[in-house]
Design an enzyme around this catalytic site. Sequence first.
Site, short mmCIF file in Angstrom:
data_model
loop_
_atom_site.label_atom_id
_atom_site.label_comp_id
_atom_site.label_asym_id
_atom_site.label_seq_id
_atom_site.Cartn_x
_atom_site.Cartn_y
_atom_site.Cartn_z
CG ASP A 239 -6.87 8.24 -8.21
OD1 ASP A 239 -6.46 9.29 -9.08
OD2 ASP A 239 -7.86 8.27 -7.51
CE LYS A 240 -7.29 5.29 0.53
NZ LYS A 240 -6.32 5.54 1.57
#
Length: 242
Positions: A107-108
């Site tokens: 994820d980011k």
Amino acid sequence: MGMEVQEIRLNKYLAQCGVCSRRDADRLIEQGVVCVNGRTAKPGEKVCIQDAVTVHGKAVQNPENKVVLAYYKPVGVVCTERDKYAKVKVTDALQYPIRVTYAGRLDKDSEGLLLMTNDGDLINAMMRGANCHEKEYQVKVTKPLTKEAIDTMRAGVYLKELDITTRACEIKQTGTYSMQMVLTQGVNRQIRRMCQTVGYEVKELKRIRVMTVNLAGLKPGEYRELTREEKEFLYKACGLQS
């Protein structure tokens, strides 16, 4: 296979070679910048593996050339190819001449090892959750870790919002606020959710290993091609031939 030569549409061939998507390939063909055996290609044309295909005068890599890259995804880069709101997409951040895509996202807000490849079979084999492939993470939390919290997560915790109990996993405490975790499943934001369940917030999350491949030696934003030996190990671990 026999001796017959397999023909496929040129736009599909260019997509398989990692040049671009089929739609973009159609555009390139219409623009007249694609050549087959030295002459300008026509829309809808079919080609076979023996044909010499060029785009803007550059030879196209045969899709038999399977590429696997180890990429250190920095924090803030998004694993997506389509999201128009993503500020920095992984496919833009990683400048590589062949079109590759990720096998297993990060994820980011997380950083670390992403495997990128043009081999769809490898991606499918790695994404099958039933295969229990190991992924290793370094995790920092915002308050001191307790033995109880670690034991609870190690045994598997119930994640209410996803209605699942996580698989038992390996956890080694490496400092007051830090631990190394080896997971064998890839639930969305799993480590953050697990920590939250036992009252912790993740400050830093870094993936340092995917199956047989390590992040070793890479700085954020850097990538390297896997060595032949590394590729063989990885394919074998996935039950595939490299």
